[in-house]
Motif scaffolding. Structure first.
Motif, mmCIF file in Angstrom:
data_model
loop_
_atom_site.group_PDB
_atom_site.id
_atom_site.type_symbol
_atom_site.label_atom_id
_atom_site.label_comp_id
_atom_site.label_asym_id
_atom_site.label_seq_id
_atom_site.Cartn_x
_atom_site.Cartn_y
_atom_site.Cartn_z
ATOM 1 N N SER B 63 0.841 -1.207 0.000
ATOM 2 C CA SER B 63 0.000 0.000 0.000
ATOM 3 C C SER B 63 0.874 1.255 0.000
ATOM 4 C CB SER B 63 -0.886 0.007 1.246
ATOM 5 O OG SER B 63 -0.072 0.225 2.385
ATOM 6 N N PRO B 64 0.343 2.361 -0.513
ATOM 7 C CA PRO B 64 1.077 3.629 -0.471
ATOM 8 C C PRO B 64 1.465 4.000 0.969
ATOM 9 C CG PRO B 64 -0.852 3.820 -1.886
ATOM 10 C CD PRO B 64 -0.945 2.485 -1.214
ATOM 11 N N GLN B 65 0.590 3.699 1.936
ATOM 12 C CA GLN B 65 0.925 3.989 3.334
ATOM 13 C C GLN B 65 2.200 3.257 3.761
ATOM 14 O OE1 GLN B 65 -2.057 3.446 1.993
ATOM 15 N NE2 GLN B 65 -3.674 3.481 3.558
ATOM 16 N N THR B 66 2.254 1.972 3.427
ATOM 17 C CA THR B 66 3.443 1.189 3.796
ATOM 18 C C THR B 66 4.687 1.802 3.179
ATOM 19 O OG1 THR B 66 2.080 -0.775 3.905
ATOM 20 C CG2 THR B 66 4.446 -1.134 3.778
ATOM 21 N N LEU B 67 4.570 2.198 1.915
ATOM 22 C CA LEU B 67 5.725 2.810 1.248
ATOM 23 C C LEU B 67 6.148 4.082 1.964
ATOM 24 C CD1 LEU B 67 4.947 2.345 -2.537
ATOM 25 C CD2 LEU B 67 6.680 1.179 -1.155
ATOM 26 N N ALA B 68 5.167 4.874 2.355
ATOM 27 C CA ALA B 68 5.474 6.117 3.063
ATOM 28 C C ALA B 68 6.152 5.805 4.393
ATOM 29 C CB ALA B 68 4.195 6.923 3.287
ATOM 30 N N LEU B 74 8.785 6.346 -4.218
ATOM 31 C CA LEU B 74 8.359 5.714 -5.465
ATOM 32 C C LEU B 74 7.912 6.792 -6.444
ATOM 33 C CD1 LEU B 74 7.403 3.318 -7.266
ATOM 34 C CD2 LEU B 74 5.262 3.356 -5.965
ATOM 35 N N ARG B 75 8.544 6.844 -7.598
ATOM 36 C CA ARG B 75 8.164 7.836 -8.603
ATOM 37 C C ARG B 75 7.595 7.133 -9.833
ATOM 38 N NH1 ARG B 75 13.516 11.769 -8.255
ATOM 39 N NH2 ARG B 75 13.662 11.713 -5.973
ATOM 40 N N LEU B 76 6.288 7.198 -9.957
ATOM 41 C CA LEU B 76 5.636 6.592 -11.117
ATOM 42 C C LEU B 76 5.803 7.514 -12.321
ATOM 43 C CD1 LEU B 76 2.401 5.247 -9.380
ATOM 44 C CD2 LEU B 76 4.510 4.007 -9.907
ATOM 45 N N GLY B 77 5.626 6.964 -13.515
ATOM 46 C CA GLY B 77 5.770 7.769 -14.733
ATOM 47 C C GLY B 77 7.176 8.326 -14.930
ATOM 48 N N SER B 78 8.138 7.684 -14.314
ATOM 49 C CA SER B 78 9.535 8.165 -14.401
ATOM 50 C C SER B 78 10.360 7.159 -15.194
ATOM 51 C CB SER B 78 10.124 8.329 -12.998
ATOM 52 O OG SER B 78 9.386 9.306 -12.276
#
Lengths: 447, 447
Positions: B63-68, B74-78
């Motif tokens: 989840s985005p929370q876990t990543l935070a 995490l940079r998407l579209g990169s």
């Protein structure tokens, strides 16, 4: 021409007889069976009662034609009354038969239960050791439609029958002396305890049955709650007895064979008893211990069949060693399974690693599961494992192989296991166990 | 403070990033992902289309929370456009990012198919490499309700989708270039071929697709029957392309990293490429060979995730060795499964032992099955195995452990595996294989 005599036509005895024939086309092979049944699939009997297996014929492993082709002289209703080791002779009452090699597979008998004796012919007091007994239960279920049934004993047979009886519409109460079912560790026990509860099965733990009185229309079970000491009684329409088994070693014991602590006949790694030329296999023997410690009593069909083969081959001149018994056991329980491998008596000082997998997957194979690993130290040599969940039996087979290969729990990190969403978890419980072991400071990546 | 850059946010990349954090709480960890998706459960996409998984959210592993919480940037579209190994820098067009250690997990790309180019935006020409593509298929199935669908490629993805599409009411034709599906040996192939036939799936073997023309209302598939040489064409309402994958190693190749015969980046046992400080994992790499021979291309999620972890740990100072890839693969196919372990390229001189188990049991787990064991000699060292049947995946896991432990097929005679009627066979196929090996004259009972 060798004369091979086999006593007992169960899994071990029939495996011995057929194996002996395969290695000796000349031998005279005689199988003496006291009952009228042979090669019966005892493990299948609950499912025969349930109706999942509909033909009684499919319960028999070997057909009479095959026996005739193999020239195996099977004599049913032939009860051996004594063995004369020195004379190499067995007696059946007044008759006697000579042998060059004898293989004894007399199996086990039920533990006794405290029973008011005049009730023993009550038609709804059941045990399940033969097809004849399965027929009795089937008939009684159809005819009397018992509403409430007590199952005495929460081992695997008790639980299998608790499922069968529940599905036949009975309200089942399981009485179990220990604090956990099937010798399970607390976490595994708790998982199947909840499962049974959900399915409407009442489980009375630490409840010792003191008296069964089947002398009136309903049978009374008197039991003691071992934690409180309180004595109570309850009435049931039928009673299923599954108190566990002990080795039936009477014949060999009287003949002078050495017995082990469980009362089973002691055999060596090639299946021979302490009496020269006399082999034994099946639920009546104690097996060598793969860990090198005390002998094992492992009354399971697979073990019986495999050691039976060993005895059969060695009786005709082979020198095969029997496979180590790792004590694998699996049971289907409603939509789940419970399985265990290893011997709980080895676990007194073992470290436990517990993996719980949530049941929030849409795929049945990934339903709620518990995996417990016992090892010498955290992450050290595997000593056993217990599993509950839809893949418990398969996981136990994997653990059995790991046990045989002396793996440590840390070694599991090296395993390459399948992942496919409908069938398995991305992180297999074996891999998770290795990770947990690592977290606790042990770290061994071995090649 | 170490700067760790990860290229690619698939299974390998996310495993690397999270593992690096676990071992280095200070490191600056950046994940660069060209697409808008990350940590997606690619293997689950067919079941998302089938509706068995109903929430797109459950496709995402982290989840985005876990990543935070883990402070993973995490940079998407990169999209990284080039790597400068000497300067330890990656470029994203005009922007650049410095690194101390780089982990590249750019994955794979589809093999090309001969396609009339103006048709590529035809709305029923499908591939399945992302959740976005899964949504396209879901929508198209709901909106157009295609009657006939061609599946190009009879690998595991092709067959999974053949099942999904059949169950969504489509009439499916699978085009496959080889003579057997999924690189299976004939007996295993025949078993799933029959299964597919029973379920109404048409399978065209040895059929090479020469041209797909989706320029009219129905798409035309032109194919050549490789055995007869005959060329034919057939019209379909939709086309699913599953031609297999090849490593995506463009970035590292341009940066000077050594590639292997499959075109994947060569890594050492610790995940490092030929460029110092640059690691790689996932479907873009070739892995060391457990048998000591040629490197392996094993584009599987489990392998990617596990080698990703290795790279992540080693990038922050660890010296973990990656696990040997045994090539385990399992697929559910209707009410059966097919699974394989080992690498078919090692089997050219292998001996095959084949066990067929009849499907006359009332228990689903004991349905019709085929078990094939490949070994160095009859009964010698196991090189691989293939299974079809309701327990194929579990048997493959067992075979994987046996492979890892250098077992011979004869060694299987020592295995103590579960028997319980609803779950397993009295004589497990592994035991039967050992027996067959023995029959052919090899006899080793080892301790």
């Amino acid at each position: 021409m060798r004369k091979i005599v086999v006593i007992g036509a169960g899994a071990a005895g029939m495996a011995a007889a057929t194996r002996a024939r395969r290695f000796d086309s000349q031998a005279q092979i005689t199988v003496l069976e006291g009952s009228g049944e042979y090669s019966r699939g005892t493990c299948s009997l609950p499912y025969y009662i349930a109706g999942e297996i509909d033909s009684a014929r499919s319960l028999v492993g070997i057909s009479p034609q095959t026996l005739a082709e193999m020239r195996i002289d099977l004599r049913l209703g032939s009860r051996v009354t004594s063995i004369e080791p020195a004379a190499r002779r067995v007696h059946l009452g007044h008759q006697s038969i000579d042998f060059d090699r004898l293989i004894v597979s007399t199996g086990s008998r039920s533990r006794t239960v405290p029973l008011i004796s005049q009730g023993t012919d009550w038609p709804r007091l059941w045990t399940l050791r033969s097809q004849a007994e399965a027929e009795v239960i089937k008939t009684a279920l159809d005819r009397f439609r018992p509403h409430s049934v007590a199952v005495v004993g929460g081992g695997y047979l008790g639980l299998e029958m608790a499922e069968v009886l529940t599905q036949r519409g009975c309200r089942v109460t399981v009485f179990h002396r220990q604090a956990t079912l099937m010798r399970l560790l607390p976490a595994a026990h708790q998982a199947i305890f909840s499962l049974l509860l959900e399915r409407g099965v009442t489980v009375r733990l630490e409840s010792e049955v003191k008296l069964i009185d089947p002398s009136s229309r309903r049978a009374t079970v008197e039991f003691q709650d071992l934690s409180s000491g309180q004595r109570r009684s309850e009435g049931f329409d039928a009673i299923f007895l599954a108190p566990g088994v002990v080795p039936e070693a009477e014949l060999l014991s009287r003949a002078g064979a050495r017995l082990g602590p469980s009362g089973g006949v002691v055999i060596d790694s090639r299946g021979q008893t302490s009496l020269s030329g006399i082999y034994a296999a099946g639920d009546g023997v104690e097996l060598p211990n793969p860990y090198g410690g005390k002998t094992r009593y492992v009354p399971l069909a697979t073990t019986a069949a495999r050691w039976g083969r060993v005895c059969g081959e060695n009786a005709v001149g082979g020198s095969l060693r029997g496979p180590a018994p790792w004590g694998g056991l699996a049971v289907r329980l409603f939509d789940s399974q419970v399985a265990s491998v290893g011997h709980p008596e080895d676990w007194s000082r073992a470290e436990e690693i517990s993996v719980e997998l949530g049941g929030n997957s849409p795929f049945p194979a990934r339903g709620r599961s518990v995996a417990l690993f016992l090892s010498e130290a955290r992450g050290g040599r595997l000593l056993g494992a217990q599993f509950v969940g839809p893949q418990a039996a398969a996981w136990a087979d994997l653990a059995s192989l790991a046990l045989q290969k002396d793996m440590t729990v840390s070694d599991f990190s090296e395993l390459d296991l399948n992942y496919t969403p409908p069938l398995s978890h991305l992180w297999h419980p074996f891999l998770l166990a290795a990770r947990l072991a690592e977290k606790f400071g042990r770290r061994e990546v071995r090649r």
